[in-house]
Motif scaffolding. Structure first.
Motif, mmCIF file in Angstrom:
data_model
loop_
_atom_site.group_PDB
_atom_site.id
_atom_site.type_symbol
_atom_site.label_atom_id
_atom_site.label_comp_id
_atom_site.label_asym_id
_atom_site.label_seq_id
_atom_site.Cartn_x
_atom_site.Cartn_y
_atom_site.Cartn_z
ATOM 1 N N MET A 1 0.834 -1.196 0.000
ATOM 2 C CA MET A 1 0.000 0.000 0.000
ATOM 3 C C MET A 1 0.871 1.249 0.000
ATOM 4 O O MET A 1 0.584 2.222 -0.705
ATOM 5 C CB MET A 1 -0.937 -0.018 1.204
ATOM 6 N N ALA A 2 1.932 1.212 0.782
ATOM 7 C CA ALA A 2 2.853 2.353 0.821
ATOM 8 C C ALA A 2 3.525 2.547 -0.535
ATOM 9 O O ALA A 2 3.702 3.676 -0.994
ATOM 10 C CB ALA A 2 3.891 2.147 1.915
ATOM 11 N N LEU A 3 3.891 1.445 -1.177
ATOM 12 C CA LEU A 3 4.532 1.548 -2.488
ATOM 13 C C LEU A 3 3.573 2.123 -3.526
ATOM 14 O O LEU A 3 3.961 2.950 -4.363
ATOM 15 C CB LEU A 3 5.036 0.174 -2.942
ATOM 16 N N LEU A 4 2.320 1.705 -3.504
ATOM 17 C CA LEU A 4 1.341 2.223 -4.456
ATOM 18 C C LEU A 4 1.123 3.719 -4.281
ATOM 19 O O LEU A 4 0.923 4.458 -5.250
ATOM 20 C CB LEU A 4 0.002 1.487 -4.288
ATOM 21 N N ARG A 5 1.187 4.170 -3.050
ATOM 22 C CA ARG A 5 1.010 5.603 -2.788
ATOM 23 C C ARG A 5 2.252 6.404 -3.146
ATOM 24 O O ARG A 5 2.173 7.606 -3.386
ATOM 25 C CB ARG A 5 0.680 5.812 -1.303
ATOM 26 N N THR A 6 3.408 5.729 -3.188
ATOM 27 C CA THR A 6 4.675 6.428 -3.386
ATOM 28 C C THR A 6 5.132 6.422 -4.846
ATOM 29 O O THR A 6 5.745 7.389 -5.314
ATOM 30 C CB THR A 6 5.778 5.778 -2.515
ATOM 31 N N ILE A 7 4.842 5.352 -5.567
ATOM 32 C CA ILE A 7 5.360 5.177 -6.931
ATOM 33 C C ILE A 7 4.199 5.195 -7.922
ATOM 34 O O ILE A 7 3.470 4.205 -8.059
ATOM 35 C CB ILE A 7 6.139 3.853 -7.047
ATOM 36 N N PRO A 8 3.995 6.295 -8.626
ATOM 37 C CA PRO A 8 2.855 6.397 -9.554
ATOM 38 C C PRO A 8 2.896 5.359 -10.678
ATOM 39 O O PRO A 8 1.865 4.816 -11.063
ATOM 40 C CB PRO A 8 2.978 7.824 -10.108
ATOM 41 N N ASP A 9 4.070 5.094 -11.217
ATOM 42 C CA ASP A 9 4.203 4.157 -12.350
ATOM 43 C C ASP A 9 4.718 2.801 -11.876
ATOM 44 O O ASP A 9 5.587 2.197 -12.503
ATOM 45 C CB ASP A 9 5.136 4.733 -13.413
ATOM 46 N N LEU A 47 -7.739 4.429 4.843
ATOM 47 C CA LEU A 47 -6.930 3.288 4.403
ATOM 48 C C LEU A 47 -7.803 2.034 4.292
ATOM 49 O O LEU A 47 -7.703 1.275 3.321
ATOM 50 C CB LEU A 47 -5.770 3.073 5.380
ATOM 51 N N LYS A 48 -8.647 1.835 5.268
ATOM 52 C CA LYS A 48 -9.551 0.681 5.244
ATOM 53 C C LYS A 48 -10.507 0.767 4.057
ATOM 54 O O LYS A 48 -10.771 -0.240 3.378
ATOM 55 C CB LYS A 48 -10.327 0.621 6.565
ATOM 56 N N GLU A 49 -11.009 1.956 3.790
ATOM 57 C CA GLU A 49 -11.970 2.131 2.694
ATOM 58 C C GLU A 49 -11.325 2.001 1.322
ATOM 59 O O GLU A 49 -11.959 1.542 0.365
ATOM 60 C CB GLU A 49 -12.638 3.505 2.833
ATOM 61 N N ARG A 50 -10.054 2.390 1.222
ATOM 62 C CA ARG A 50 -9.391 2.392 -0.086
ATOM 63 C C ARG A 50 -8.851 1.023 -0.472
ATOM 64 O O ARG A 50 -8.842 0.676 -1.659
ATOM 65 C CB ARG A 50 -8.243 3.414 -0.081
#
Length: 371
Positions: A1-9, A47-50
């Motif tokens: 989840m942290a990676l998805l929020r940090t790295i757009p591509d 975070l839970k909802e997303r």
């Protein structure tokens, strides 16, 4: 989840997230990704909802796209079989090991941290809990302070301290019989007696210097000095020598070089199942699962008693959801292990003992993985 929020591509990146535990039942629970309300007591609602779907009885399941980013594997930190391409515990960028080291005696804790050090890339990071920062295990690392968060970094070209060898000289033998064709094993194979390595004499290759190379290379390899192993001058270009250098490339994360070296070695020696095994491990590490499975089937055709190839192929089928074939290869492992002593090292397993491998396979089956 942290990676998805940090790295757009992020889809353009080749990222592997490995989660390990010693308890197969806990691993299975983690794979399911289903949590109760209590698990979110300190988690913000967004975070839970997303990232979760609400199930019945106030349970929440993590989204499949998040679940698919993580590979869950059995690993006992007290064992010697890491770093290793076999367990995907090599050339790591970052290791999180929080609230674990405090439970080890000091001697064992030092051994585990040395394993972490050798498993990291140069300049890679080790993250432990605040309560573990004061443990006397991290002298080989540089400690960094980032906004009052402390973590350890593997320094570039820092002198390495002795560590427990992850590979023994007994793991290497001379080439095996020639490859005729490729096919999988359909029934469990029972080994009546341990196969004797077939020695193929290499003309004009001095025995003593080659043995000295192997001893020197093994010593460097055990300390995590993989660059030094690669740069050792060639003696006779034996399979032992090439295999160790290929392993060193793989442990550095240099998969392109490792694969190239392995393909060249196979072209020169199509008789050696160990080369095909390394090829399979490298392909698996490069997320080429189908090609890896094909290479491992070649190993088993050449040597039906190649225990760790059956184990690796079983794990591949397990990941693919092919429980029937996974069960077949795990059954082969248990059958073949009946002729090993518990403390005997399984060939090509990077130091894994037969008794421990039996426990891993048995616990995996009993945990309901194959049901």
């Amino acid at each position: 989840m942290a990676l998805l929020r940090t790295i757009p591509d992020i889809r353009e990146w080749n990222i592997t997230i490995l989660a390990t535990d010693i308890n197969p039942k806990i691993l299975q629970k983690a794979k399911r990704g289903i949590y109760g309300k209590w698990s979110f007591r300190n988690v913000p609602d967004w975070l839970k909802e997303r990232y979760f779907l609400c199930e019945e009885k106030e349970t929440f399941e993590i989204l499949s796209r998040i679940k698919g980013m993580v590979t869950f594997e059995y690993l006992n930190l007290a064992d010697d079989n890491y770093p290793s391409p076999l367990t995907n515990t090599h050339a790591m960028d970052i290791i999180f090991c929080r609230n674990v080291l405090m439970y080890f005696a000091q001697e064992k804790g030092v051994k585990v941290v040395n394993g972490f050090y050798n498993s990291l890339r140069e300049n890679g990071y080790l993250i432990v809990s605040v309560s573990e920062l004061s443990l006397p295990y991290f002298s080989r690392f540089k400690t960094l302070n980032c906004s009052n968060a402390f973590f350890h970094q593997k320094e570039l070209h820092k002198a390495t301290a002795p560590a427990v060898a992850a590979v023994s000289q007994n793991s290497f033998v001379k080439p095996a019989p020639p490859l005729i064709k490729t096919e999988s094993i359909s029934k469990p194979v029972k080994r009546i007696s341990k196969p004797k390595p077939q020695i193929q004499q290499i003309k004009n290759a001095p025995a003593m210097p080659e043995k000295k190379f192997t001893n020197d290379a093994l010593s460097l390899y055990a300390r995590g000095c993989y660059e030094e192993v690669i740069n050792l001058p060639a003696v006779g270009n034996s399979s032992d020598e090439l295999l160790l250098k290929i392993r060193a490339y793989a442990n550095l994360g240099k998969l392109k070089e490792a694969r190239g070296q392995c393909e060249a070695a196979i072209a020169a020696d199509k008789l050696n199942p160990k080369l095909y095994f390394m090829q399979g491990i490298i392909l698996l590490d490069d997320n080429k699962t189908d090609d890896a499975a094909l290479a491992l089937k070649r190993v088993i055709y050449l040597d039906p008693n190649f225990v760790i190839a059956h184990f690796t192929l079983g794990n591949i089928y397990l990941r693919l959801g092919n429980n029937r074939n996974a069960d077949k290869h795990f059954s082969n492992v248990l059958t073949l292990l009946t002729t090993f002593q518990p403390e005997e090292i399984v060939p090509e397993s990077d130091g894994l003992k037969a008794g421990r491998l039996k426990e891993i396979v048995t616990e995996t089956i009993h945990a309901g993985v194959l049901v």
